[in-house]
Design an enzyme around this catalytic site. Sequence first.
Site, short mmCIF file in Angstrom:
data_model
loop_
_atom_site.label_atom_id
_atom_site.label_comp_id
_atom_site.label_asym_id
_atom_site.label_seq_id
_atom_site.Cartn_x
_atom_site.Cartn_y
_atom_site.Cartn_z
N SER A 189 44.16 38.35 40.51
CA SER A 189 43.83 37.47 41.62
C SER A 189 42.32 37.19 41.63
CB SER A 189 44.33 38.07 42.94
OG SER A 189 44.33 37.11 43.97
N GLU A 246 53.38 32.55 42.64
CA GLU A 246 52.28 33.31 43.24
C GLU A 246 52.30 33.27 44.76
OE1 GLU A 246 50.08 35.05 41.62
OE2 GLU A 246 50.03 34.33 39.56
N HIS A 254 53.07 36.82 44.01
CA HIS A 254 51.71 37.30 43.81
C HIS A 254 51.67 38.83 43.88
CE1 HIS A 254 47.48 36.48 43.50
NE2 HIS A 254 47.17 37.09 44.63
#
Length: 429
Positions: free
Chosen positions: A131, A256, A350
């Site tokens: 991320s 995500e 995610h």
Amino acid sequence: ASRYGATAQRATDGVVLIPEPSIPGDSTLNVNVFTPDLNPAETLPVMVWIHGGGFFAGSPASPWYDGRNFNRDGIVTVTISYRLGFDGFGWIDGAPANRGVRDWLLALEWVQRNVAAFGGDPSRVTIAGQSAGGGAVMTLLGMEAAQHLFHGVYAMSGFVAEGQISRAEEFGRSMAERAKVAPTLAGWRSVTEQHVLELQKKATSMSFGMLRATLEEGPPVGPVIDGELLHRPATESFRLGIGADKPLVLGTTDDEFTMVASSPMVSNILRLVPTSTILKLLAVPTQARQRYLDANRDVVANGKGRLVGRILSDRMFRVSVPQIVDARGEAPTWTFRFSWPSGHFGFAGHCLDVPFFFDVLDGPSLGPLAGPNPPQSLADAVHEAAAAFISEGDPGWPREQPTASISRVYDIPIRDQADAYASVRPLLP
């Protein structure tokens, strides 16, 4: 030496996908070193992990970042902290820009000087992150001043987001107005840390306007092109050949940010919104809209919530994969997709790949993200490929070529797929 030091993160609000505890204390710039039993006759490869959290949250003290299983495979593991949010990245008149970036550099310099004492080889350092941490390692790969500090890069769901200093200054001045102080070092030193955090939370609350600005211009706090450390966006640096001598693995999960649009309430609202309006509101270029829908028919068939989630995922994360591959040209690059659908959400969201990467499916707090029975065989494969890359510079599947794109797709079963990011290509300029 058996406990984590203080973290820059002071608290967590709302839902967090990765258990990342906040540890109180003033001295927050720490490194955590996990090392196997030392053998003076050999030195080991090193992985340095940079945590995510949107550049304003996250902690290196997560049990998901435990290096024990990389140690098992003969890899020294280091997790680092850095200043977050406005403290780390906000524009302040008279203060250096990119303070959080400078913390990454200082941590990597510490590794170069000291990792040999823990059995590590400073000439075999791979930087890795997920991320915002994935964005961090891509920023470092494109930074001339960082090239001597590492030798390989592994980027998961990297949010490549070097912003313009002008936007950072605009945000910094608006923060100072909220605080009723001058936008200077002296002004901010009159504000308590707690009040800065409260102001930051209000200023970055995720309204639709903030979301659209983030999609188009990057996050309000994060690395900025300051002309000193960062001279241009990372992709432009890659086209100039910066970092071309370093092997790179990069990839994303398939969905995500789909979870933000997957609740029944949001799905019910989206049913009333025309698809054309959704595409317009999420800034999909007019000329790309039909091509994008055609390339994502499987997603469209699952409803508008899944479509919104995929657009957000593509715009914020997935479109950067083919862009970076193209910018790096002949440089050694491998790509992957993490596609296994979570037993909880039913899609690959995610952060889902992180416990597979670290091989910690026996760790805490996996159920809310991964479901009750995440497959250990998949963790074995993801982790083994990462360990091979860190140790040998090759994860074990075909690298990208200008004439042939092959990605490892992590699902059950695992497969290699040609042009695995074809569905995002309509969004490329």
